[in-house]
Write a protein that holds these residues in place. Structure first.
Motif, short mmCIF file in Angstrom:
data_model
loop_
_atom_site.label_atom_id
_atom_site.label_comp_id
_atom_site.label_asym_id
_atom_site.label_seq_id
_atom_site.Cartn_x
_atom_site.Cartn_y
_atom_site.Cartn_z
N ILE A 88 0.86 -1.19 0.00
CA ILE A 88 0.00 0.00 0.00
C ILE A 88 0.90 1.24 0.00
O ILE A 88 0.46 2.35 0.21
CB ILE A 88 -0.92 0.02 1.25
CG1 ILE A 88 -1.52 -1.35 1.51
CG2 ILE A 88 -2.06 1.02 1.13
CD1 ILE A 88 -2.47 -1.82 0.45
N LEU A 148 0.51 -3.07 6.97
CA LEU A 148 0.71 -2.11 8.05
C LEU A 148 2.05 -1.40 7.93
O LEU A 148 2.14 -0.19 8.13
CB LEU A 148 0.58 -2.82 9.41
CG LEU A 148 -0.83 -3.31 9.73
CD1 LEU A 148 -0.84 -4.15 10.99
CD2 LEU A 148 -1.79 -2.15 9.88
N THR A 149 3.12 -2.14 7.57
CA THR A 149 4.42 -1.47 7.50
C THR A 149 4.45 -0.46 6.35
O THR A 149 4.97 0.65 6.52
CB THR A 149 5.58 -2.48 7.33
OG1 THR A 149 5.26 -3.38 6.29
CG2 THR A 149 5.84 -3.22 8.60
N ILE A 151 1.97 1.22 5.08
CA ILE A 151 1.16 2.38 5.47
C ILE A 151 1.95 3.28 6.42
O ILE A 151 2.02 4.50 6.24
CB ILE A 151 -0.14 1.91 6.17
CG1 ILE A 151 -1.15 1.44 5.15
CG2 ILE A 151 -0.72 3.02 7.04
CD1 ILE A 151 -2.01 2.52 4.57
N MET A 152 2.58 2.68 7.43
CA MET A 152 3.36 3.47 8.38
C MET A 152 4.49 4.20 7.64
O MET A 152 4.78 5.36 7.93
CB MET A 152 3.97 2.56 9.46
CG MET A 152 2.96 1.93 10.39
SD MET A 152 1.96 3.14 11.23
CE MET A 152 0.34 2.44 11.07
N LEU A 153 5.13 3.52 6.69
CA LEU A 153 6.23 4.15 5.94
C LEU A 153 5.72 5.32 5.09
O LEU A 153 6.45 6.27 4.84
CB LEU A 153 6.94 3.10 5.08
CG LEU A 153 7.82 2.14 5.88
CD1 LEU A 153 8.23 0.93 5.05
CD2 LEU A 153 9.06 2.86 6.40
N TYR A 155 3.41 7.45 6.07
CA TYR A 155 3.32 8.59 6.98
C TYR A 155 4.72 9.08 7.35
O TYR A 155 4.96 10.28 7.48
CB TYR A 155 2.53 8.21 8.25
CG TYR A 155 1.05 8.07 7.98
CD1 TYR A 155 0.24 9.20 7.83
CD2 TYR A 155 0.45 6.82 7.87
CE1 TYR A 155 -1.10 9.07 7.58
CE2 TYR A 155 -0.90 6.69 7.62
CZ TYR A 155 -1.68 7.83 7.47
OH TYR A 155 -3.02 7.71 7.21
N ILE A 156 5.65 8.16 7.52
CA ILE A 156 7.03 8.56 7.85
C ILE A 156 7.62 9.36 6.68
O ILE A 156 8.22 10.42 6.87
CB ILE A 156 7.90 7.33 8.18
CG1 ILE A 156 7.39 6.67 9.47
CG2 ILE A 156 9.36 7.73 8.33
CD1 ILE A 156 8.09 5.38 9.83
N ASN A 159 6.34 12.89 6.56
CA ASN A 159 6.95 13.75 7.57
C ASN A 159 8.41 14.07 7.26
O ASN A 159 8.88 15.17 7.55
CB ASN A 159 6.81 13.12 8.96
CG ASN A 159 5.43 13.39 9.56
OD1 ASN A 159 5.06 14.53 9.75
ND2 ASN A 159 4.66 12.34 9.79
#
Lengths: 362, 308
Positions: A88, A148-149, A151-153, A155-156, A159
């Motif tokens: 994703i 999940l990883t 998706i988190m990446l 957002y990272i 930022n």
């Protein structure tokens, strides 16, 4: 007479091609209703949204400008999804390509060498690959869920991009705006036609489509990817190195998304800005599904998705509708597609009430 | 660090962890029934938008809370229809719900961006809130935080000490045997999915009515996804969801701690911390496959076909 639902003996090929078209028609009908609710003429609304943006040559070239990054991301996602790897993270991989690519470009502002631009593009693609490698390594060695990883990446990455434009990459002469300096001509992608914004990135996208077509249908790697996606235990039994394939598809996907990102900053935008992507990486997920993970399918679907982006801009200018209408259309389209895919495995029939209907639980 | 700082950190940790706790409790119940709903982020966004819009229009925060819950449930029905009636892939259906929720909330919410709203005020409980260290965190919060305590207790009792909870787990572990003893798998799963939707809507409404009383596009910032990771972190156990939610709350307010210690780091870099913490936690917990297999509901993510 009553409706009955029967499970088909095998998947319907016809319906797998028709389902995206049916979903599109249903989305258009929903769109017309939406315009009507807003007090606009339904047909006028659809015209403004889907015809007006591409009514002239400039509009068509803009369609290519928007479709290129979506298509690049979608080629990578299609390969991943074929292998049943739920990436994703195209959005984050695109943003990292834009960020690191811009960093490279800013180091070449003074140069006149013709090697600078290819180097910048490669840097961007490698950044995307590196970002794609993270979920692959975590999945292979720690069994982490790649949904999940990735998706988190995303957002990272967003930022980190914001950190870049507010911090180290900010233009010192830019009146404190969160933007990098403008790139010089030597590190800007050439346009394909004078006077239009369509740039070399569109050719990269077409090349990527050709590459995945050949890889998927003509090579052993492509065969392994398809088998892995259909039945991972069969792939295991056949001795395919599953972990290597997972890494490979995510590296390819990340590379394509990274290339899309760096092509945006060195192409139509010409500098690094916080809004590099209006969600191209997420739209590419819909494109991959809508295009049936097939090269030609995703080419057509990416043009449609680019049109939705342009249509929502046109709707904002001409009718004062919120820009987010485009995002809404994308979500509706994906919903209808998943619902219509029901028809691939099941058939709906009119039946007389008195016959013994073999109605299965839907 | 002085005692006031620690008291304030604990207070902020509970506040920040509350939306995660709410959403993760809902997803836990949903996953216990064997359904993996990745649409939490989309339902949360819709809950946040609807909650704000209704509270702003009516001037009553509690109408907003109710609207958030209702909209979350409505959204979950869309997912239920795709995943339970049409047997669509659960992963794809959940993603669709998130993409749709992000689009629809931004579209309807566009009129409410930047509008002011007086958020929910704290109900300070006398005496108890004066307990050193934990008093402020547990007894000087807004009513929705207290509601989250109650809901936590209710879910705990429901899962471990009730007959319906047993039915839920039976459906999640073995839908075929559940059918054999006369249970309706689809109905149980629908109820679980709707509970997940209600909790996601409530979690979203908490953000836009109490945590930061405003509406902006994508304001949930991935909290729905973090809640999904929390369920894995908790290895599907209720007590650990609470622990995890507050730990993540702590990771998200690390900048407060940093400020207290006089360290200055870019706010954008600090903002990556909760996401990095999520990845690290997933790595630590997922590597032990046997453990995941032991605790995850057996039928999680698999569509249910009634055998004929």
């Amino acid at each position: 007479m009553s409706l009955s639902i029967q499970r088909r003996a095998e998947e319907s090929r016809v319906m797998s091609y028709c389902s995206p078209l049916l979903a599109l028609v249903l989305t258009l009908i929903t769109g017309a209703l939406l315009f009507w609710v807003q007090g606009e003429s339904p047909l006028g609304g659809l015209y403004t949204f889907f015809i007006l943006p591409v009514a002239d040559l400039y509009g068509l070239s803009e369609l290519g400008v928007k479709a290129a990054p979506i298509l690049l991301c979608a080629t990578g996602l299609a390969i991943c999804y074929r292998a049943n790897v739920w990436n994703i993270g195209a959005e984050g991989q695109l943003l990292m390509g834009a960020l690191i690519g811009s960093w490279a470009a800013l180091n070449f502002l003074e140069t006149t060498s013709s090697w600078a631009l290819p180097l910048v593009l490669l840097t961007g693609a490698f950044a995307g690959m590196a970002w794609g490698a993270i979920p692959a390594l975590l999945k292979n060695h720690f069994n982490t869920n790649e949904i999940l990883t990735t998706i988190m990446l995303n957002y990272i990455a967003l930022n980190l991009l914001l950190f870049g434009v507010h911090g180290p990459l900010k233009d010192p002469a830019g009146f404190n705006f969160p933007e990098s300096a403008l790139f010089t001509e030597g590190i800007t992608l050439p346009v394909l036609m004078e006077g239009y914004r369509l740039h070399l990135g569109a050719l990269f996208a077409l090349l990527a489509v050709a590459v995945i077509w050949v890889v998927l249908s003509r090579t052993f790697i492509g065969f392994q990817i398809r088998v892995l996606g259909l039945d991972s235990s069969a792939a295991h039994y056949a001795g395919f190195r599953e972990k290597k394939l997972v890494l490979l598809v995510l590296l390819f996907s990340g590379g394509m998304a990274g290339l899309a990102g760096v092509s945006e900053v060195t192409g139509p935008i010409g500098q690094l800005v916080p809004t590099v992507s209006p969600g191209y990486g997420y739209s590419a997920i819909i494109v991959a599904f809508l295009g049936r993970l097939h090269p030609v399918g995703i080419l057509l679907a990416s043009l449609l998705m680019a049109l939705v982006y342009m249509g929502s801009e046109m709707g904002q200018i001409e009718m004062g509708l919120p820009l987010a209408l485009g995002g809404l259309f994308q979500g509706v389209l994906l919903f209808y597609l998943l619902a219509c895919d029901f028809l691939i495995l099941y058939r709906i029939r009119w039946q007389r009430a008195d016959t013994n209907a073999v109605a299965s639980e839907a | 660090m002085d005692i006031d700082l620690i008291t304030n950190i604990l207070f902020a940790m509970v506040r920040t962890g509350t939306p995660l706790l709410l959403v993760a409790l809902g997803e836990l119940v949903c996953e216990k029934s064997g359904v993996l709903n990745l649409g939490q982020e989309g339902m949360m966004l819709m809950g946040a938008m609807a909650g704000f819009a209704i509270a702003f229009t009516t001037g009553n925060l509690w109408f907003g809370v109710a609207a958030g819950i209702a909209v979350g449930m409505l959204m979950s029905l869309l997912f239920g229809f795709l995943a339970l009636n049409l047997n669509a892939n659960q992963v794809a259906s959940g993603l669709a719900l998130t993409i749709f929720g992000a689009g629809l909330s931004a579209y309807i919410g566009s009129d409410f961006v930047g509008k002011p709203l007086t958020g929910m005020e704290a109900w300070v409980i006398p005496v108890l809130s004066d307990i050193p260290l934990i008093g402020k965190a547990l007894f000087a919060q807004d009513p929705l935080v207290y509601l989250s305590f109650i809901l936590f207790g209710a879910v705990f009792i429901f899962i471990y000490h009730s007959r319906p909870g047993l039915i839920l787990k039976a459906v999640g572990e073995s839908p075929d045997s559940a059918v054999a003893v006369g249970l309706s798998v689809i109905r149980v799963r629908y109820l679980a999915v709707m509970f997940g939707g209600a909790m996601a809507g409530l979690g979203g409404a908490y953000l836009s009515l109490a945590y930061t009383p405003l509406w902006s596009d994508n304001m949930t910032a991935g909290r729905g996804w973090i809640a999904l990771a929390l369920v894995v972190f908790a290895s599907w156990r209720v007590g650990r969801v609470l622990l995890g939610a507050y730990l993540f709350g702590a990771a998200s307010i690390l900048h407060l701690v940093m400020q207290g210690l006089g360290v200055s780091v870019s706010s954008n870099l600090l903002a990556t911390l909760p996401y990095m913490a999520t990845i690290i936690v997933l790595v630590l917990l997922s590597s032990n496959q046997a453990r995941i297999k032991l605790f995850a509901p057996m039928s999680l993510g698999k569509p249910f076909h009634k055998t004929q």
